[in-house]
Design a protein around this motif. Sequence first.
Motif, PDB file in Angstrom:
ATOM      1  N   SER A  63       4.858  27.343 -20.265  1.00 64.13           N
ATOM      2  CA  SER A  63       4.357  28.203 -21.343  1.00 64.13           C
ATOM      3  C   SER A  63       4.888  27.750 -22.697  1.00 64.13           C
ATOM      4  N   TRP A  64       6.136  27.256 -22.746  1.00 63.54           N
ATOM      5  CA  TRP A  64       6.679  26.736 -24.006  1.00 63.54           C
ATOM      6  C   TRP A  64       5.883  25.519 -24.466  1.00 63.54           C
ATOM      7  N   LEU A  65       5.583  24.621 -23.533  1.00 62.88           N
ATOM      8  CA  LEU A  65       4.792  23.439 -23.878  1.00 62.88           C
ATOM      9  C   LEU A  65       3.407  23.819 -24.384  1.00 62.88           C
ATOM     10  N   LEU A  66       2.763  24.769 -23.720  1.00 58.83           N
ATOM     11  CA  LEU A  66       1.435  25.197 -24.168  1.00 58.83           C
ATOM     12  C   LEU A  66       1.496  25.873 -25.538  1.00 58.83           C
ATOM     13  N   ALA A  67       2.595  26.574 -25.822  1.00 65.21           N
ATOM     14  CA  ALA A  67       2.752  27.180 -27.146  1.00 65.21           C
ATOM     15  C   ALA A  67       2.922  26.107 -28.225  1.00 65.21           C
ATOM     16  N   GLN A  68       3.574  25.007 -27.895  1.00 65.04           N
ATOM     17  CA  GLN A  68       3.794  23.932 -28.864  1.00 65.04           C
ATOM     18  C   GLN A  68       2.561  23.059 -29.025  1.00 65.04           C
ATOM     19  N   LEU A  69       1.837  22.814 -27.934  1.00 55.40           N
ATOM     20  CA  LEU A  69       0.762  21.826 -27.932  1.00 55.40           C
ATOM     21  C   LEU A  69      -0.641  22.416 -27.930  1.00 55.40           C
ATOM     22  N   GLY A  70      -0.760  23.708 -27.714  1.00 48.80           N
ATOM     23  CA  GLY A  70      -2.072  24.347 -27.693  1.00 48.80           C
ATOM     24  C   GLY A  70      -2.524  24.639 -26.277  1.00 48.80           C
ATOM     25  N   PRO A  71      -3.327  25.698 -26.104  1.00 46.30           N
ATOM     26  CA  PRO A  71      -3.740  26.128 -24.773  1.00 46.30           C
ATOM     27  C   PRO A  71      -4.735  25.185 -24.092  1.00 46.30           C
TER      28      PRO A  71
ATOM     29  N   VAL B  51       8.510  15.614 -23.494  1.00 43.57           N
ATOM     30  CA  VAL B  51       7.070  15.692 -23.241  1.00 43.57           C
ATOM     31  C   VAL B  51       6.342  16.126 -24.507  1.00 43.57           C
ATOM     32  N   ALA B  52       6.831  17.173 -25.147  1.00 42.37           N
ATOM     33  CA  ALA B  52       6.193  17.669 -26.368  1.00 42.37           C
ATOM     34  C   ALA B  52       6.214  16.610 -27.460  1.00 42.37           C
ATOM     35  N   LEU B  53       7.345  15.931 -27.628  1.00 42.14           N
ATOM     36  CA  LEU B  53       7.435  14.894 -28.662  1.00 42.14           C
ATOM     37  C   LEU B  53       6.514  13.717 -28.365  1.00 42.14           C
ATOM     38  N   GLU B  54       6.367  13.366 -27.099  1.00 45.82           N
ATOM     39  CA  GLU B  54       5.474  12.266 -26.749  1.00 45.82           C
ATOM     40  C   GLU B  54       4.019  12.614 -27.050  1.00 45.82           C
TER      41      GLU B  54
ATOM     42  N   LEU C 106      -2.807  20.504 -18.167  1.00 52.58           N
ATOM     43  CA  LEU C 106      -1.570  20.821 -17.454  1.00 52.58           C
ATOM     44  C   LEU C 106      -1.161  19.716 -16.485  1.00 52.58           C
ATOM     45  N   ALA C 107      -2.118  19.065 -15.855  1.00 51.85           N
ATOM     46  CA  ALA C 107      -1.787  17.969 -14.931  1.00 51.85           C
ATOM     47  C   ALA C 107      -1.132  16.816 -15.694  1.00 51.85           C
ATOM     48  N   ASP C 108      -1.610  16.544 -16.902  1.00 54.71           N
ATOM     49  CA  ASP C 108      -1.013  15.496 -17.729  1.00 54.71           C
ATOM     50  C   ASP C 108       0.416  15.867 -18.107  1.00 54.71           C
ATOM     51  N   LEU C 109       0.642  17.136 -18.451  1.00 57.01           N
ATOM     52  CA  LEU C 109       1.991  17.583 -18.798  1.00 57.01           C
ATOM     53  C   LEU C 109       2.930  17.472 -17.603  1.00 57.01           C
ATOM     54  N   GLU C 110       2.441  17.803 -16.410  1.00 53.66           N
ATOM     55  CA  GLU C 110       3.252  17.681 -15.192  1.00 53.66           C
ATOM     56  C   GLU C 110       3.656  16.228 -14.947  1.00 53.66           C
TER      57      GLU C 110
ATOM     58  N   ARG D 290       8.013  12.069 -15.280  1.00 54.08           N
ATOM     59  CA  ARG D 290       8.506  10.781 -15.771  1.00 54.08           C
ATOM     60  C   ARG D 290       9.670  10.949 -16.745  1.00 54.08           C
ATOM     61  N   LEU D 291       9.573  11.925 -17.662  1.00 50.26           N
ATOM     62  CA  LEU D 291      10.557  12.053 -18.746  1.00 50.26           C
ATOM     63  C   LEU D 291      11.696  13.032 -18.425  1.00 50.26           C
TER      64      LEU D 291
END
Length: 111
Positions: free
Chosen positions: A7-15, A35-38, A19-23, A28-29
């Motif tokens: 949920s934090w990542l979606l708040a930073q990057l948009g809804p 993840v958010a910075l990348e 999600l599979a890409d974020l996983e 990896r990281l």
Amino acid sequence: MDEFQRSWLLAQLGPDTDLADLERRFFRLRSVRAVALEVLGERRAKLLADPLKVIVDGVVTMDLQENLRGLERQIEQVRHGPAPEGGPDDEDDALDPVIEVTWLAVTRRYR
């Protein structure tokens, strides 16, 4: 990655972020901040790859410079702001500077 980190990542990057890409990136990281910075870095690079300002006289003017500035501000906020635990760079404030003081004492004087 747990639900709070997601949920934090979606708040930073948009809804609409995949999600599979974020996983995959988190696997990896191993850090939600990384993840958010990348992702934000890729978005910034994509903006820089195209012209930031296009003007067709009397037809259209497109200026993406403010979008770039906003993205750079968001990158700084993610870099220095609070993030959920979950990676080596998020543990125990390891990035905080440490100051050490040492006293020097004269052991022998020469004339």
